[in-house]
Design an enzyme around this catalytic site. Structure first.
Site, PDB file in Angstrom:
ATOM      1  N   GLU A 109       0.842  -1.080   0.043  1.00 34.89           N
ATOM      2  CA  GLU A 109      -0.067   0.068  -0.046  1.00 34.89           C
ATOM      3  C   GLU A 109       0.925   1.204   0.061  1.00 34.89           C
ATOM      4  OE1 GLU A 109      -2.828   0.008   3.139  1.00 34.89           O
ATOM      5  OE2 GLU A 109      -3.443   2.027   2.962  1.00 34.89           O
ATOM      6  N   ARG A 164       5.067 -12.957   9.511  1.00 39.52           N
ATOM      7  CA  ARG A 164       5.744 -11.695   9.105  1.00 39.52           C
ATOM      8  C   ARG A 164       6.945 -11.765  10.042  1.00 39.52           C
ATOM      9  NH1 ARG A 164       2.253  -7.405   9.438  1.00 39.52           N
ATOM     10  NH2 ARG A 164       3.869  -6.000   9.907  1.00 39.52           N
ATOM     11  N   LYS A 206       4.235   0.304   9.507  1.00 36.89           N
ATOM     12  CA  LYS A 206       4.514   1.626   9.076  1.00 36.89           C
ATOM     13  C   LYS A 206       3.768   2.796   9.887  1.00 36.89           C
ATOM     14  CE  LYS A 206       3.090  -0.105   4.690  1.00 36.89           C
ATOM     15  NZ  LYS A 206       2.259   0.068   3.523  1.00 36.89           N
TER      16      LYS A 206
HETATM   17  P1  ATP Z   1       2.412  -2.354   8.247  1.00 36.89           P
HETATM   18  O1  ATP Z   1       1.523  -3.464   9.129  1.00 36.89           O
HETATM   19  O2  ATP Z   1       3.485  -2.065   8.818  1.00 36.89           O
HETATM   20  O3  ATP Z   1       1.219  -1.117   8.087  1.00 36.89           O
HETATM   21  P2  ATP Z   1       1.377  -3.534   5.878  1.00 36.89           P
HETATM   22  O4  ATP Z   1       1.163  -5.046   5.933  1.00 36.89           O
HETATM   23  O5  ATP Z   1       0.107  -2.789   6.121  1.00 36.89           O
HETATM   24  O6  ATP Z   1       2.322  -2.995   6.747  1.00 36.89           O
HETATM   25  P3  ATP Z   1       1.592  -3.389   2.987  1.00 36.89           P
HETATM   26  O7  ATP Z   1       2.130  -2.230   2.198  1.00 36.89           O
HETATM   27  O8  ATP Z   1      -0.042  -3.618   3.009  1.00 36.89           O
HETATM   28  O9  ATP Z   1       2.052  -2.800   4.474  1.00 36.89           O
HETATM   29  O10 ATP Z   1       2.447  -4.750   2.781  1.00 36.89           O
HETATM   30  C1  ATP Z   1       2.651  -5.063   1.786  1.00 36.89           C
HETATM   31  C2  ATP Z   1       2.996  -6.745   1.552  1.00 36.89           C
HETATM   32  O11 ATP Z   1       4.095  -6.891   2.590  1.00 36.89           O
HETATM   33  C3  ATP Z   1       1.827  -7.571   2.347  1.00 36.89           C
HETATM   34  O12 ATP Z   1       1.822  -8.538   1.616  1.00 36.89           O
HETATM   35  C4  ATP Z   1       2.406  -7.594   3.710  1.00 36.89           C
HETATM   36  O13 ATP Z   1       1.609  -8.987   4.086  1.00 36.89           O
HETATM   37  C5  ATP Z   1       3.749  -7.646   3.648  1.00 36.89           C
HETATM   38  N1  ATP Z   1       4.400  -7.265   4.709  1.00 36.89           N
HETATM   39  C6  ATP Z   1       4.396  -6.249   5.539  1.00 36.89           C
HETATM   40  N2  ATP Z   1       4.909  -6.342   6.725  1.00 36.89           N
HETATM   41  C7  ATP Z   1       5.575  -7.563   6.727  1.00 36.89           C
HETATM   42  C8  ATP Z   1       6.452  -8.001   7.884  1.00 36.89           C
HETATM   43  N3  ATP Z   1       6.728  -7.527   8.821  1.00 36.89           N
HETATM   44  N4  ATP Z   1       6.940  -9.396   7.286  1.00 36.89           N
HETATM   45  C9  ATP Z   1       6.743  -9.901   6.419  1.00 36.89           C
HETATM   46  N5  ATP Z   1       5.913  -9.662   5.424  1.00 36.89           N
HETATM   47  C10 ATP Z   1       5.271  -8.354   5.456  1.00 36.89           C
HETATM   48 MG    MG Z   2      -1.497  -3.517   4.532  1.00 36.83          MG
END
Ligand code: ATP
Ligand code: MG
Length: 765
Positions: free
Chosen positions: A36, A262, A272
């Protein structure tokens, strides 16, 4: 594909894909990485990138880069550019497979009308609070919204008017007709569309309704032709909606969602929202601050894509959440830079030595290899030795402790690549501060250690930024008392040395080139601030793990905090070597390694640490016999037992495998909170015993009874009316404060997940 040696480690996803290809379910694998664009990518995303692009590469498929831009308010072009740059930097290419969720808004909307026509979705006018209220609780089924039974025609008309902009934000939503009694709360009539009269970076003002993640994601996957949609474990409960959407719409394909754990790392945060807060509140200098776990920050810090990829591969893909030691990440960087970074000498806190028996004006060029022999790379530089040199202030001691292997009055050391020098006099100013040393070159003296140094006349000046971990505790975002992670910022995460002195070859270092400052650490020129005539170096990582050493510091090191051990001494075997040798000697241990990895499905590194000696594996197996949950028992042995045993054998602890298994079960069954379990564990390690008995005696049983917790919450809210008002005015950061209060009143025994949910509900008013 690959030979046995470099074959990627198998994991459950590889096995699924293997089976799908074999059965002919898919002929080509299509994965996607769907960030995102509301922030910069971090090391957790790197794990997902390496996984998705890596699977596509290894199975001859493709991986799409998809901007998940369904939320117009938080997304910015800056983030989109940053994401593309970071994925490329990591070494992955998407070719023409760049997608945006917004590319499919029209199709998604058409499918929404389809759902309405099929009687599977309705327009609801309840507001957010009422929706949550009607949804019921885990113990109580939801009630139907009063708008749930509208006619198809009425729903279709309302949906079209939503799209046409006739209603204000928040007045209504489109919901699926799920199952109001489902044990999965997410299935109780999930939201599909909401109204947001906001301009979108790509679609402008075309839309004023935007699809929710749960609706958009499966459809994007299907429309792009994704076969395996891989996400993190917190989306496990969303899988049911994912499947529902694909089954109830005329989606052109049937992708499947799979979840993996994760990545979490000690001493940092990977959310984030929290990273945005660090940037927004100025705790760091920006998204690319070298202390940030963002890829932009890590790049600036001196991390290489190779080190990050190696790390992601090494931590593996699992189904259980855990936290990886920052040391492992740093270790990958050291291993990579050892082969990449030519050596240089730098003195950060100089003290000048005058070599009194060298003639004024004479310069001896000394040849210094760029890499030590074991790296096996060519190259050298010249270090001009004159009459004056700088050494590190901490490498001299007037009253040296026992075992001192550096310079002291009357003592001698070798200047690396140069002669042996003996200290004859100490020069001090009126305040008694040492301002210089007088030494003689004396190659017959017995050198007590080797020091790095810099020729004083020819030295290059530079600013050196000593970066360290951003937080000073392992789990800044998991404080048992619910305190904000900011409480744990490491006050010395950046120390700037304004006027370091470097050997002349430093002037030739090109931008973004890594170097090793001998006996100190790995550095890179700062890509933002360094200029040819004003060099700035960032410390990527110290030479050895200085955090581990804080625990086992010797007198010698305590006396000299800046410089690291001289690198001329024989090195101790690493623990990994010791384990490997043990397995080479003991066939049972070797067999266990294979069994743990291939049969029990353990991560390579977990299997490794469990099979370095018999006692550890015996304990592990006894615990498994008592409680057959492999990931949970593994976590306890690897993270807790080995840490508690330090270097001693685990069978020197009074803890039995049976007790450990029982403890693990109590946590998984929510009888004990994590912090209470730590307490029980501490006693088990100290004295042994039965975890159930200890729990009872200490009154540690976790409170998972919603009524009891709600009573405490009501008391806390009544005691803090001002905070409640501030929270309701929008200061959501106070949630941590309330969590802390409730946890304290419950004696730390309230189930934190449940408490948080109940608190949010109570605070919503
Ligand atoms: P945050 O929870 O930090 O806001 P997010 O998951 O909302 O992160 P996205 O931009 O939606 O952020 O993530 C893009 C991809 O990266 C998604 O498929 C998510 O599952 C993966 N991802 C995000 N954080 C991690 C992590 N700590 N370990 C592995 N994969 C991750
Ligand atoms: Mg997300």
């Amino acid at each position: 594909m690959s030979t046995a040696d470099d074959a990627p480690k198998s994991n459950f996803l590889r096995q699924i894909i293997d089976a799908d290809l074999e059965s002919g379910r898919h002929s080509q694998v299509v994965t996607r990485f769907p960030p995102e664009p509301n922030g910069y990518l971090h090391i957790g995303h790197a794990k997902s990138i390496c996984l998705n692009f890596g699977l596509a590469r290894d199975f001859g498929g493709v991986c799409h880069l998809r901007m998940d831009d369904t939320n117009p308010e938080t997304e910015e072009a800056e983030y989109i550019a940053g994401i593309e740059r970071d994925v490329r930097w990591l070494g992955f290419e998407w070719g023409d497979k760049l997608f945006h969720a917004s590319d499919f808004f029209e199709e998604m909307y058409a499918f929404a009308e389809h759902l309405v026509r099929a009687g599977e979705a309705y327009v609801d006018h309840l507001d957010a609070d009422a929706i949550s209220d009607y949804r019921g609780t885990l113990r109580e089924a939801g009630r139907p919204s009063p708008y749930r039974e509208r006619s198809v025609d009425e729903n279709l008309d309302l949906l079209r008017r939503m799209r046409a902009g006739e209603f204000a934000d928040g007045t209504c939503v489109l919901r699926a007709k799920g199952d109001l009694a489902s044990p999965n709360m997410k299935m109780r009539d999930p939201l599909l569309y909401r109204i947001r009269k906001a301009s979108h970076p790509r679609t402008g003002d075309t839309w004023c309704i935007y699809p929710m993640y749960d609706y958009a994601h499966p459809l994007e996957d299907a429309l792009e032709g994704v076969t395996h949609s891989i996400c993190t474990l917190e989306f496990e409960n969303n899988r049911e909606i994912y499947d529902w959407v694909l089954e109830h719409t005329p989606a052109p394909a049937r992708p499947r969602q799979y979840e993996f754990a994760r990545l979490n790392i000690t001493y940092t945060v990977l959310s984030k929202r929290k990273l945005l807060q660090l940037v927004g509140e100025g705790h760091v200098a920006g998204w690319d601050d070298p202390r940030m776990p963002t890829l932009a920050g890590m790049r600036r810090r001196g991390y290489t894509p190779e080190a990050i990829r190696t790390f992601c591969e090494a931590v593996g893909v699992t189904k259980t959440n855990s936290r990886v030691d920052m040391e492992r990440l740093e270790g990958c960087l050291r291993d990579d830079l050892n082969h990449r970074a030519p050596r240089l000498m730098a003195v950060l806190d100089p003290i000048e030595i005058e070599l009194v028996n060298r003639p004024e004006g004479e310069v001896t060029p000394l040849e210094a290899a760029s890499f030590p022999d074991d790296v096996g790379k060519p190259g050298s530089r010249t270090v001009p030795l004159g009459r004056r040199v700088f050494i590190e202030r901490s490498d001299f001691s007037e009253a040296p402790p026992k075992g001192w292997r550096r310079l002291s009055p009357g003592g001698a050391v070798r200047l690396r690549y140069g002669p042996i020098v003996r200290c004859e006099a100490v020069v001090k100013d009126a305040d008694g501060v040492i301002t210089g040393l007088r030494c003689v070159v004396d190659d017959d003296a017995r050198a007590n250690g080797t020091l790095h140094w810099v020729p004083a006349e020819a030295a290059v000046r530079a600013e050196v930024r000593l970066y360290d971990r951003l937080f000073s505790v392992e789990k800044p975002d998991q404080d048992p008392a619910g305190r904000d992670p900011l409480t744990f910022l490491n006050p010395t995460s950046l120390v700037v040395v304004k006027d370091a002195r470097l050997e002349p070859a430093a002037a030739l270092v090109t931008p973004a080139t890594h170097v090793q400052f001998e006996r100190n650490g790995y550095y890179v020129t700062d890509c933002v601030d360094s200029r040819a005539d004003a060099l700035v170096f960032n410390r990527a990582v110290t030479l050895r793990d200085s955090w581990a050493r804080k625990v086992e510091t010797t007198d010698e090191e305590a006396a000299a905090p800046v410089a690291k051990k001289a690198d001329t001494r024989p090195q101790k075997k690493t623990r990994a070597q010791v384990r490997e040798e043990a397995r080479a000697r003991d066939a049972e241990l070797a067999a266990r390694l294979t069994r743990y990895r291939d049969v029990l499905g353990l991560d390579e590194s977990d299997a490794d640490v469990l099979t370095g000696d018999r006692a550890t594996g015996d304990l592990f197996e006894a615990a498994l016999a008592a409680y057959a949950d492999v990931p949970s028992v593994t976590r306890w042995v690897v993270n807790e037992v080995l840490a508690a045993a330090k270097d001693a054998p685990v069978d020197s602890l009074p803890l039995t495998g049976e007790a450990l298994g029982a403890l693990a079960r109590m946590v998984d069954e929510n009888v004990l909170s994590n912090s209470a379990a730590k307490e029980v564990f501490a006693e088990l390690v100290e004295r042994g015993g039965d975890p159930a008995e200890i729990t009872k005696r200490r009154g540690l049983r976790q409170v998972s009874d919603a009524d009891a917790i709600e009573t405490i919450i009501a008391e806390v809210l009544a005691a803090h009316p001002d905070e409640v008002a501030r929270y309701r005015e929008g200061n959501q950061g106070l949630l941590g404060f309330f969590m802390g209060q409730v946890m304290r009143r419950s004696g730390g025994k309230a189930n934190p997940g449940l408490t948080r949910r109940l608190l949010q509900k109570a605070l919503a008013g």
